[in-house]
Design a protein around this motif. Sequence first.
Motif, PDB file in Angstrom:
ATOM      1  N   SER A  62       0.957  -1.108  -0.034  1.00  0.00           N
ATOM      2  CA  SER A  62      -0.184  -0.294  -0.326  1.00  0.00           C
ATOM      3  C   SER A  62       1.268   1.667   0.225  1.00  0.00           C
ATOM      4  O   SER A  62       1.462   1.540   1.315  1.00  0.00           O
ATOM      5  N   LEU A  63       0.469   1.747  -1.130  1.00  0.00           N
ATOM      6  CA  LEU A  63       1.019   3.452  -0.630  1.00  0.00           C
ATOM      7  C   LEU A  63       0.095   4.657  -1.042  1.00  0.00           C
ATOM      8  O   LEU A  63      -0.662   4.473  -0.979  1.00  0.00           O
ATOM      9  N   LEU A  64       0.482   5.636   0.210  1.00  0.00           N
ATOM     10  CA  LEU A  64      -0.032   6.551   1.217  1.00  0.00           C
ATOM     11  C   LEU A  64       0.412   7.264   0.277  1.00  0.00           C
ATOM     12  O   LEU A  64       1.369   8.010   1.257  1.00  0.00           O
ATOM     13  N   LEU A  65      -0.006   8.412  -0.638  1.00  0.00           N
ATOM     14  CA  LEU A  65      -0.226   9.674  -0.860  1.00  0.00           C
ATOM     15  C   LEU A  65      -0.281  11.076  -0.150  1.00  0.00           C
ATOM     16  O   LEU A  65      -1.561  11.082   0.181  1.00  0.00           O
ATOM     17  N   TRP A  66       0.471  11.673   0.332  1.00  0.00           N
ATOM     18  CA  TRP A  66      -0.431  12.857   1.176  1.00  0.00           C
ATOM     19  C   TRP A  66       0.556  14.155   0.563  1.00  0.00           C
ATOM     20  O   TRP A  66       1.516  14.213   0.482  1.00  0.00           O
ATOM     21  N   GLY A  67      -0.328  15.448   0.782  1.00  0.00           N
ATOM     22  CA  GLY A  67      -0.018  16.897   1.056  1.00  0.00           C
ATOM     23  C   GLY A  67       0.294  16.993   1.781  1.00  0.00           C
ATOM     24  O   GLY A  67      -0.741  17.184   3.027  1.00  0.00           O
ATOM     25  N   ASP A  68       1.113  18.084   2.455  1.00  0.00           N
ATOM     26  CA  ASP A  68       1.361  18.698   3.772  1.00  0.00           C
ATOM     27  C   ASP A  68       0.628  19.469   4.104  1.00  0.00           C
ATOM     28  O   ASP A  68      -0.246  20.764   5.243  1.00  0.00           O
ATOM     29  N   ALA A  69      -0.608  20.832   2.501  1.00  0.00           N
ATOM     30  CA  ALA A  69      -0.794  21.749   3.542  1.00  0.00           C
ATOM     31  C   ALA A  69      -2.507  21.216   3.377  1.00  0.00           C
ATOM     32  O   ALA A  69      -3.487  21.905   2.636  1.00  0.00           O
ATOM     33  N   ASP A  70      -2.666  19.948   3.261  1.00  0.00           N
ATOM     34  CA  ASP A  70      -4.204  19.159   3.143  1.00  0.00           C
ATOM     35  C   ASP A  70      -4.872  19.712   4.891  1.00  0.00           C
ATOM     36  O   ASP A  70      -4.157  18.872   5.875  1.00  0.00           O
ATOM     37  N   ALA A  71      -5.932  20.100   4.683  1.00  0.00           N
ATOM     38  CA  ALA A  71      -6.806  20.610   6.136  1.00  0.00           C
ATOM     39  C   ALA A  71      -7.687  19.806   6.454  1.00  0.00           C
ATOM     40  O   ALA A  71      -8.003  19.289   7.339  1.00  0.00           O
ATOM     41  N   ILE A  72      -8.419  19.052   5.102  1.00  0.00           N
ATOM     42  CA  ILE A  72      -9.401  18.063   5.334  1.00  0.00           C
ATOM     43  C   ILE A  72      -9.205  17.016   5.538  1.00  0.00           C
ATOM     44  O   ILE A  72     -10.003  15.743   6.046  1.00  0.00           O
ATOM     45  N   SER A  73      -7.179  16.493   5.133  1.00  0.00           N
ATOM     46  CA  SER A  73      -7.177  14.881   5.309  1.00  0.00           C
ATOM     47  C   SER A  73      -5.092  15.287   5.560  1.00  0.00           C
ATOM     48  O   SER A  73      -4.861  14.999   4.846  1.00  0.00           O
ATOM     49  N   PRO A  74      -5.214  16.246   7.032  1.00  0.00           N
ATOM     50  CA  PRO A  74      -3.937  15.790   7.286  1.00  0.00           C
ATOM     51  C   PRO A  74      -2.921  14.991   7.582  1.00  0.00           C
ATOM     52  O   PRO A  74      -3.680  13.710   7.566  1.00  0.00           O
TER      53      PRO A  74
END
Length: 214
Positions: free
Chosen positions: A151-163
């Motif tokens: 599983s690869l999890l990708l996030w943005g550090d400026a995402d307020a909806i999904s921190p």
Amino acid sequence: MMRAPEKLIFLPGVGGNPAFWRPVADALPQPAAHVLLGWPWFGAASPADLPATGARDMQDLVAATTVHMDRPCALIAQSMGGVVALLAALERPEWLTHLVLVATSGGVPIDDLHPEDWRPGFLQSNPAFPQWLADVRLDLSARLPSVQAPSLLLWGDADAISPTAVGQRLSGLLPHSQMHVLAGGGHDLAVAHAGAVAAHIAGHLQGAAQRPKA
């Protein structure tokens, strides 16, 4: 040996637009069939196993996904689509080779992480969006450790909806996961940073399976 996917199934977020993943899909080098799903409230055609009025509950969306899981496949999902993807992964693990989750709750409680509530504004702007979906509360925490696909999890550090703390919680529950955080990325990560997202996904689909966490 880890199987290569013969099909890549892309799931959008609550907007339901099947074109959401197109920039990323077009940038992937893997020789696999692409299925870009859309949700009925966007106007996408409903599969034959959905009622004519569209999805009535989360299981209908899962059924609209698993009907395509007929060969080795990867599920690539954004936000609410990630919840559907994990439910589909739990239901049809025999065909799942890889999982990619982008900015999603993954069906685990996150209120204590203080995400921005997207629902009031989205419901006001999108009257066709089903109220039942805005009210869904799931807790898959106890079931996620059984997901064996890398599983690869990708996030943005400026995402307020999904921190990023949400991704870290999911990563702790998925035994074969790795997480990458993209600087400056918001909840539209897969669109605003399509090139970087595609590169991470391509590497994940080509790479070795992750070892179980200690």
